[in-house]
Design an enzyme around this catalytic site. Sequence first.
Site, PDB file in Angstrom:
ATOM      1  N   CYS A  71      13.628  11.338   7.073  1.00  0.00           N
ATOM      2  CA  CYS A  71      13.626  10.889   8.474  1.00  0.00           C
ATOM      3  C   CYS A  71      15.009  11.110   9.078  1.00  0.00           C
ATOM      4  O   CYS A  71      15.142  11.273  10.282  1.00  0.00           O
ATOM      5  CB  CYS A  71      13.235   9.428   8.554  1.00  0.00           C
ATOM      6  SG  CYS A  71      14.210   8.390   7.474  1.00  0.00           S
ATOM      7  N   GLU A 127       9.570  16.428  15.656  1.00  0.00           N
ATOM      8  CA  GLU A 127       9.984  16.265  14.255  1.00  0.00           C
ATOM      9  C   GLU A 127       9.134  17.212  13.405  1.00  0.00           C
ATOM     10  O   GLU A 127       7.903  17.133  13.418  1.00  0.00           O
ATOM     11  CB  GLU A 127       9.748  14.820  13.795  1.00  0.00           C
ATOM     12  CG  GLU A 127      10.264  14.598  12.389  1.00  0.00           C
ATOM     13  CD  GLU A 127       9.910  13.231  11.816  1.00  0.00           C
ATOM     14  OE1 GLU A 127       8.743  12.817  11.908  1.00  0.00           O
ATOM     15  OE2 GLU A 127      10.818  12.591  11.245  1.00  0.00           O
ATOM     16  N   GLU A 148       9.497   1.616  11.225  1.00  0.00           N
ATOM     17  CA  GLU A 148      10.594   2.588  11.170  1.00  0.00           C
ATOM     18  C   GLU A 148       9.956   3.974  11.117  1.00  0.00           C
ATOM     19  O   GLU A 148       9.154   4.245  10.220  1.00  0.00           O
ATOM     20  CB  GLU A 148      11.475   2.351   9.935  1.00  0.00           C
ATOM     21  CG  GLU A 148      12.207   1.019   9.958  1.00  0.00           C
ATOM     22  CD  GLU A 148      13.146   0.840  11.141  1.00  0.00           C
ATOM     23  OE1 GLU A 148      13.644   1.849  11.665  1.00  0.00           O
ATOM     24  OE2 GLU A 148      13.350  -0.312  11.562  1.00  0.00           O
ATOM     25  N   LYS A 199       0.862  -1.182   0.000  1.00  0.00           N
ATOM     26  CA  LYS A 199       0.000   0.000   0.000  1.00  0.00           C
ATOM     27  C   LYS A 199       0.897   1.230   0.000  1.00  0.00           C
ATOM     28  O   LYS A 199       1.466   1.612   1.018  1.00  0.00           O
ATOM     29  CB  LYS A 199      -0.901   0.023   1.241  1.00  0.00           C
ATOM     30  CG  LYS A 199      -2.054   0.977   1.055  1.00  0.00           C
ATOM     31  CD  LYS A 199      -2.332   1.904   2.226  1.00  0.00           C
ATOM     32  CE  LYS A 199      -1.455   3.053   2.485  1.00  0.00           C
ATOM     33  NZ  LYS A 199      -1.555   4.222   1.615  1.00  0.00           N
TER      34      LYS A 199
END
Length: 480
Positions: free
Chosen positions: A281, A381, A247, A172
Site C-alpha cells: 500500500c 492504484e 486502511e 478473517k
Amino acid sequence: MRYLNYINGKWKKPTTGEYKENLSPHNGENLGEFPSSAAADLHDAVAAAKKSFSKWKKLSFQQRASYLLKAADILKKNVQEVGQDLIKEEGKTFLEGMGEANRAASILEYYAAEARQPLGEVIPSANANTFLYTTRTPLGPVGLITPWNFPIAIPVWKLAPALIYGNTVVIKPADLTPKSVYHVIKAFDEAGLPPGVINCVFGRGSVIGAALVEHPDVKAISFTGSNQVGQQIQKQAIEHGKKVQVEMGGKNPLVVLADADLEKAVEIAIGGAFKSTGQKCTATSRVIVEEGIYEGFRELLVARTKELKVGDPLNEETYIGPAVSRSQRDGVLEMIDVGKSEANLLCGGEVPTEEELANGFYVRPAIFENVPQHARIAREEIFGPIIALFKAGNYEEAVKMANDTEYGLSAAICTNNLTLAQRFIEDVEVGLVHVNSETAGTEPQMPFGGCKNSSAGSREQGKSAVEFYTEIKTVYMDRV
Ligand code: NAD
C-alpha cells in the site's frame, strides 16, 4: 494437507465441508487446503469470542502479555518454516518474507511491553475532595479483516493490540494467503491462550467478512484492503453501530530534487516501487524528478531496473517475485497496455519467457514517462511493479503534482536541502513522510495510516492503537 478453522480453542471443520487450494504464485504448487466456511462457522466463532470476553478482560495486563510473549517465542523458534510458507504463498522475496516473519514476533513483543505503560490520565478537579482520572476499557469481541500483501504483519499488528487491551478476536484472513495466519493462530494455541480469545475463520470475504461486519455481537471492525471493499465495510459497520477502522490504498509519490544524491535517489525509487513486486500500500508508484537532474536520473533508473532479477522468490538473489495471483498479474498487464496508450514505455512490462517462470504470475518491472496527470496510470492504484515518471520545474510544481491524487498514504523526498525537506513534511498531504528513504517502510512503535481516501482517519500500530481498541472511561471519585 487440510487446515481447519480455529473456534473456541479447537480446530474445527467448516460446516460446508468445502475447502479451497492454496496455490503458489511461483509454480502453482498446492500448499494446502483451507476451509471455504459459511456464515454459520463465523457465528460459532463470534459466540466463542463473546463467551470468553468477560474472563479475558479481567486478567491483568501482564497476564495477557505473557501469552503474547509465548506466541512470539514460538514464532521465532519456527521462523524458518513460517517465513518460507509466507514466501511460497505470497511470492515475496526471501529477505522480505523472512523479515516479515521476524517482524510478526517483534510486534507481539512490542505490545507485550505496552502492558507496563501508563493508561489514562489524572486531571485536577475543581473540587478539593474529588479525584478525577480516566481509564480505558476494552470493546468486546472485535472483527479483523486482513489483506494478502502483508499476510502475517498486518494480522499481527491488529491482533496484538486487540488482545493486550482486553478484547477477544475473530479474524478473517485474506483467502489468498491463509497459511501465514494459520502459523500465528497455532503459536497462540501452543502458548495456551484460553479458548475463545482468538478465533479464526477462513473463507471468502463476501461471505465471512460480510457476516462479521453485520454480526450484532461484534463491537468493532478493523479492516485493511482495497478502497472498494473498505468503503463498503465502513458504511455497513456504521449502519450496524460499530466502531470501524479502514486502511486502504495509495498512489504514493517520491519527489527527487535537483540537489539529491542521484545514485541514492535511484535506489530509493527502485526499492520503494519494486520490492514486494510493487504490492505494498506504501509502494512508490509516481516518481517526480526536478528538471536539472531528470535526464541523468531517468538513464540510471532504467539501467538499474533492467538489471533486477525477476524470479523464484525463494532464490536469495531474486529482487522481484511473482504477482500474488493470476488475476492480480492480469490486472497489472492490463494497466501496462493502458499505459502504452497514455504515455511512453521506457522499459519492462513483458511477461518473462524463461522456462522456470512459465507457471508463475511474473511480469518485468516497467517505467513510463511523459505521463499526463489525468492518465489512469497516474491516478489509479495498480499494485504492481510500475513507475510513472514525471518531470517538475521546481519544488512547488513537484509538491503540487505529489498532492494531485485522491490518496494520501505515504510520500518521500530525496534532497539535501533541510528547508525544502521541512517544507515538504508540512506541504504533502499524507499520513507518512520519508526524507531520503523509500515511501514504504514502517516500524511497529510508530503510528501508521493515511489521509484522504487512503484511510478513515484512524491510526494503527505504536501507541495509537489504544485509541481504536479501547474506550475512555472518565472517573469522578469523591472522598466521603
Ligand atoms: P481486498 O479489499 O480485496 O480484501 C481485503 C480483505 O477483505 C480480504 O480478507 C477479503 O477477503 C475481504 N473482503 C473482500 N470482500 C469483502 C466484503 N464484501 N466484506 C467483507 N470483507 C471482504 O484487498 P486485497 O486485494 O486483499 O489487498 C490489497 C489492497 O490492500 C490494496 O488496495 C492495498 O493498498 C491495500 N492495503 C492497504 C494497507 C494500509 O494499511 N493502508 C496495507 C496493505 C494493503
